[in-house]
Design an enzyme around this catalytic site. Structure first.
Site, PDB file in Angstrom:
ATOM      1  N   ASP A  10      65.234  66.860  27.169  1.00 54.17           N
ATOM      2  CA  ASP A  10      65.278  66.223  26.005  1.00 54.17           C
ATOM      3  C   ASP A  10      65.801  67.418  25.234  1.00 54.17           C
ATOM      4  OD1 ASP A  10      64.990  64.455  23.871  1.00 54.17           O
ATOM      5  OD2 ASP A  10      63.061  64.131  23.995  1.00 54.17           O
ATOM      6  N   GLY A  35      64.599  68.235  22.096  1.00 52.67           N
ATOM      7  CA  GLY A  35      63.702  68.866  21.338  1.00 52.67           C
ATOM      8  C   GLY A  35      63.584  68.322  19.968  1.00 52.67           C
ATOM      9  N   ASP A  69      68.959  65.258  17.633  1.00 51.75           N
ATOM     10  CA  ASP A  69      68.852  63.890  16.743  1.00 51.75           C
ATOM     11  C   ASP A  69      67.978  64.200  15.662  1.00 51.75           C
ATOM     12  OD1 ASP A  69      67.096  63.800  18.499  1.00 51.75           O
ATOM     13  OD2 ASP A  69      67.229  61.486  18.368  1.00 51.75           O
ATOM     14  N   GLY A 108      63.369  56.564  19.190  1.00 51.52           N
ATOM     15  CA  GLY A 108      62.855  56.167  18.068  1.00 51.52           C
ATOM     16  C   GLY A 108      62.113  54.813  18.358  1.00 51.52           C
ATOM     17  N   ASP A 119      61.107  57.066  30.698  1.00 46.01           N
ATOM     18  CA  ASP A 119      59.908  58.344  30.853  1.00 46.01           C
ATOM     19  C   ASP A 119      58.862  58.332  29.940  1.00 46.01           C
ATOM     20  OD1 ASP A 119      61.512  59.321  28.437  1.00 46.01           O
ATOM     21  OD2 ASP A 119      59.872  60.734  28.576  1.00 46.01           O
ATOM     22  N   CYS A 128      47.736  50.157  46.481  1.00 45.00           N
ATOM     23  CA  CYS A 128      48.591  51.367  46.363  1.00 45.00           C
ATOM     24  C   CYS A 128      48.417  52.310  47.730  1.00 45.00           C
ATOM     25  CB  CYS A 128      48.021  52.259  45.196  1.00 45.00           C
ATOM     26  SG  CYS A 128      49.010  53.868  44.780  1.00 45.00           S
ATOM     27  N   CYS A 173      49.455  55.663  47.642  1.00 48.40           N
ATOM     28  CA  CYS A 173      49.790  56.866  47.540  1.00 48.40           C
ATOM     29  C   CYS A 173      48.788  57.839  48.031  1.00 48.40           C
ATOM     30  CB  CYS A 173      49.523  57.151  45.778  1.00 48.40           C
ATOM     31  SG  CYS A 173      48.008  57.265  45.121  1.00 48.40           S
ATOM     32  N   CYS A 217      45.228  57.282  46.959  1.00 49.27           N
ATOM     33  CA  CYS A 217      44.632  55.991  47.507  1.00 49.27           C
ATOM     34  C   CYS A 217      44.262  55.720  48.798  1.00 49.27           C
ATOM     35  CB  CYS A 217      45.265  54.781  46.808  1.00 49.27           C
ATOM     36  SG  CYS A 217      45.156  54.880  45.017  1.00 49.27           S
ATOM     37  N   HIS A 263      48.341  59.450  41.616  1.00 47.96           N
ATOM     38  CA  HIS A 263      48.279  58.034  41.765  1.00 47.96           C
ATOM     39  C   HIS A 263      49.128  57.408  40.705  1.00 47.96           C
ATOM     40  CE1 HIS A 263      47.000  53.879  41.759  1.00 47.96           C
ATOM     41  NE2 HIS A 263      46.740  54.201  40.547  1.00 47.96           N
TER      42      HIS A 263
HETATM   43 ZN   LIG Z   1      47.359  55.587  44.265  1.00 42.77          ZN
END
Ligand SMILES: [Zn+2]
Length: 401
Positions: free
Chosen positions: A91, A93, A145, A242, A292, A330, A332, A335, A361
């Site tokens: 990005d 800034g 911008d 924005g 993001d 999940c 991950c 988990c 997670h």
């Molecule tokens: Zn998880």
């Protein structure tokens, strides 16, 4: 051409595609974990690879102030510096200059502001920000911008949008000037870090400049901005800026529909700073490809956990002896091994591992949500999938953080 976007399947405005970059492909729709300071907080690059992150985001403002974009360039560029071999987006800034910095003065040339770290005086122009992003060496670089509060009146929104478009022309000219001075830019697909290190300027042709469509919550301004931007150049992709900055959800969704109509279907669209689960799904349904959001790591630091059944807060007493994982659905690394009771214990004891497991997670959760949406587009059942997903997620109201 180092960058391309191939659409595999569509469902209404939604698309499943592949965005190709010099550091590899990004299957879209995709969630990009945020590594503002060249680190996704509490996570190692290997964690991110294991959970299937393809592109991450970093920030020009923060890295310019610390450690300095010249330091990053000296160390071979951002990919090498942070040991992340996959695509990176920086990005510009703009958002930070207009939100974090104190005592800023805006004129046509640029923005003077004080560093939020040491109060030192800085001056950003479209040209200087392109030089910073070039030094960092990300695959995708965002234009500089003029960012305004979400509910700004039309006059303010028009002024900022028009200035952002004038600044875009200067960003493009500066990128072209820098590229022209960089030799061939041929790096091949071999050990590019070595090439970059010996001549960091060779990265020039390997960066895609994304413009940012502004215009607040004013449909005609959004439309005009999109048209003006399209007429300037054949951009490799588009940012939508924005939004999710205090306006009503419906206003954001309406703006996304306006922008969806106004931008070419053939190019990737990145909705900046938006990535809560429901926004991600609603954005995908309106033709957004990249997202993001700092929420998964920032909220994790407050004990908030995304689950398929809504958001919970691990600090609550009810989890003191709860043997279940954070989210039973999940897979991950947190988990599959640890109970809510254990993670709660770590968290309330201020143990670092607690923060790390919550970040693991939450980031995994959003990555896999975007993957699920992508798969449903490919399967031709996005609408049903979205309805089911949101109905279950909203069944439980979020617990206070
Ligand atoms: Zn998880």
């Amino acid at each position: 051409m180092s960058f391309s976007f191939d659409i595999e399947s569509t469902a209404g405005s939604a698309r499943a595609g592949v965005f190709s970059t010099p550091h590899g492909p990004v299957e879209t729709p995709a969630f990009m974990p945020v590594g503002t300071l060249a680190t996704v907080k509490a996570l190692d690059p290997e964690d991110l690879v294991r959970m299937g992150a393809s592109m991450i985001l970093s920030n020009a403002y923060h890295l310019h102030l610390r450690p300095g974009d010249d330091v990053v360039r000296e160390m071979g560029g951002l990919h090498r510096f942070m040991q992340w071999e996959r695509p990176i987006l920086t990005d510009s800034g703009g958002f930070q200059v207009f939100s974090l910095a104190q005592l800023r003065t805006i004129n046509e040339e640029g923005v003077e502001f004080q560093s939020h770290i040491d109060g030192s005086s800085r001056f950003f122009t479209p040209e200087s920000v392109m030089q910073i992003e070039r030094n960092l060496g990300a695959d995708v670089i965002m234009q500089f911008d003029h960012v305004i509060p979400g509910q700004s009146d039309e006059g303010t929104a028009r002024d900022a949008s028009d200035r952002s478009i004038r600044w875009l022309a200067r960003c493009l000219a500066e990128v072209q000037r820098l590229e022209a001075g960089s030799g061939t830019g041929e790096e091949g697909s071999g050990p590019r870090e070595e090439v970059s290190r010996s001549n960091p300027r060779n990265r020039a042709n390997r960066q895609a400049l994304f413009p940012i469509v502004q215009g607040g919550i004013h449909a005609h301004l959004r439309r005009e901005a999109a048209e003006a931007i399209r007429s300037m150049n054949d951009w490799p992709g588009f940012g939508i800026g924005g939004l999710s900055v205090g306006e009503e959800k419906d206003a954001m969704y309406e703006m996304l529909e306006v922008v969806d109509d106004a931008l070419p279907e053939t190019h990737p669209r990145y909705l900046m700073g938006v990535g809560f689960p429901e926004d991600l799904i609603e954005g995908i349904r309106r033709g957004v490809d990249l997202f993001d959001c700092v929420a998964p790591t920032r909220m994790g630091r407050n004990g908030a956990v995304f689950t398929r059944d809504g958001r919970l807060n691990i600090k609550r007493t009810e989890y003191r002896t709860d043997p279940k994982p954070l989210d039973p659905d999940c897979d991950c690394a947190a988990c599959t091994r640890f109970s809510r009771a254990y993670i709660r214990h770590l968290f309330v004891s201020d143990e670092i591992l607690g923060l790390r497991l919550l970040s693991l997670h939450n980031v995994h959760f959003l990555l896999s949500l975007a993957r699920g949406a992508r798969q449903s587009i490919l399967n031709g059942n996005l609408e049903q999938w979205s309805r089911d997903w949101l109905a279950r997620y909203r069944m439980t109201s979020p617990q206070p953080v």
